[in-house]
Design a protein around this motif. Sequence first.
Motif, mmCIF file in Angstrom:
data_model
loop_
_atom_site.group_PDB
_atom_site.id
_atom_site.type_symbol
_atom_site.label_atom_id
_atom_site.label_comp_id
_atom_site.label_asym_id
_atom_site.label_seq_id
_atom_site.Cartn_x
_atom_site.Cartn_y
_atom_site.Cartn_z
ATOM 1 N N GLU A 211 0.832 -1.206 0.000
ATOM 2 C CA GLU A 211 0.000 0.000 0.000
ATOM 3 C C GLU A 211 0.866 1.255 0.000
ATOM 4 O O GLU A 211 0.568 2.233 -0.697
ATOM 5 C CB GLU A 211 -0.922 0.022 1.221
ATOM 6 C CG GLU A 211 -2.133 -0.864 1.119
ATOM 7 C CD GLU A 211 -3.051 -0.688 2.327
ATOM 8 O OE1 GLU A 211 -2.780 0.222 3.153
ATOM 9 O OE2 GLU A 211 -4.022 -1.447 2.446
ATOM 10 N N ARG B 30 -2.641 6.704 1.721
ATOM 11 C CA ARG B 30 -2.853 5.266 1.869
ATOM 12 C C ARG B 30 -4.327 4.902 2.034
ATOM 13 O O ARG B 30 -4.760 3.871 1.499
ATOM 14 C CB ARG B 30 -2.015 4.726 3.026
ATOM 15 C CG ARG B 30 -0.519 4.686 2.690
ATOM 16 C CD ARG B 30 0.314 4.108 3.806
ATOM 17 N NE ARG B 30 0.034 2.709 4.015
ATOM 18 C CZ ARG B 30 0.725 1.926 4.853
ATOM 19 N NH1 ARG B 30 1.736 2.450 5.549
ATOM 20 N NH2 ARG B 30 0.420 0.655 4.999
ATOM 21 N N ARG C 13 -6.100 2.104 -0.094
ATOM 22 C CA ARG C 13 -6.775 0.992 0.582
ATOM 23 C C ARG C 13 -8.194 0.811 0.045
ATOM 24 O O ARG C 13 -8.640 -0.310 -0.208
ATOM 25 C CB ARG C 13 -6.789 1.257 2.086
ATOM 26 C CG ARG C 13 -7.175 0.046 2.940
ATOM 27 C CD ARG C 13 -6.975 0.331 4.412
ATOM 28 N NE ARG C 13 -5.579 0.649 4.690
ATOM 29 C CZ ARG C 13 -5.150 1.781 5.235
ATOM 30 N NH1 ARG C 13 -6.033 2.731 5.573
ATOM 31 N NH2 ARG C 13 -3.872 1.991 5.459
ATOM 32 N N GLU C 14 -8.904 1.913 -0.151
ATOM 33 C CA GLU C 14 -10.274 1.829 -0.666
ATOM 34 C C GLU C 14 -10.287 1.346 -2.115
ATOM 35 O O GLU C 14 -11.143 0.547 -2.511
ATOM 36 C CB GLU C 14 -10.955 3.196 -0.564
ATOM 37 C CG GLU C 14 -12.435 3.164 -0.892
ATOM 38 C CD GLU C 14 -13.133 4.485 -0.622
ATOM 39 O OE1 GLU C 14 -14.270 4.643 -1.112
ATOM 40 O OE2 GLU C 14 -12.550 5.353 0.059
#
Length: 236
Positions: free
Chosen positions: A37, A48, A52-53
């Motif tokens: 990530e 980040r 992440r999404e």
Amino acid sequence: MKLSTVPPRSSLVDDAIRLIETSIREGTAAGTRLPSEAEISRQLGVSRPVVREALAFLRADGLVESRHGQGLFVTEQAVLRIRADDLRPDRAGLLDLLEMRRALESETARLAAQRRTPEDVDKLRAALEGMAAAEREGRDGVREDLHFHLTIASIGRNPLLMKIIHFWTPALQDAIGYLREADKKDAEILRTRQHRHEEIFGFIEAGNADAAHKAMVDHMNETLDRFEKEGAPEKS
């Protein structure tokens, strides 16, 4: 895997999804481990949480998978995944859509000419007459125009082509509506457009597959030319 920096736009997550997905589809082999990530965040130039999404979306979409304790890996793409929001809501996206229409609908016209039955011809004639009636009555004719093209697709009897065309129907309706609004004050364009539809119908009725294909290509080329001249409002 090499990523470009996300441009400043309205949805960082959507742009991150698009850039990661494009990078994967353009040469990242199945089984390849994605960068961390932190590394993806650095390459894209976003936070980040955004990464992440985006990765969560791609994981739900089946493009990548988690392996416990190892990270995320590119999956084997045995299923074609396409989403309505793959179409960008701007002028370039509408141009992409019109180019896709030219490719798909010219082939549906060819298949319709090869496979039409007398009942199919009657349905297509009714769709053509519906467009003419809309013109006479001063209506925008968007639904009638779309119905004519969808009828051709149904006559072609290729379930995959029909599925793709029906999937994009809302976007196609918007594109047709925009062009018809731009065209409505030009009597010559209106005559040419109706003539093109009549020509396509005539070749399908006659079973002339090559001519039907060419007539649809000509119709779509004229549509693209008008779109490029008229332009379309940019949306953020």
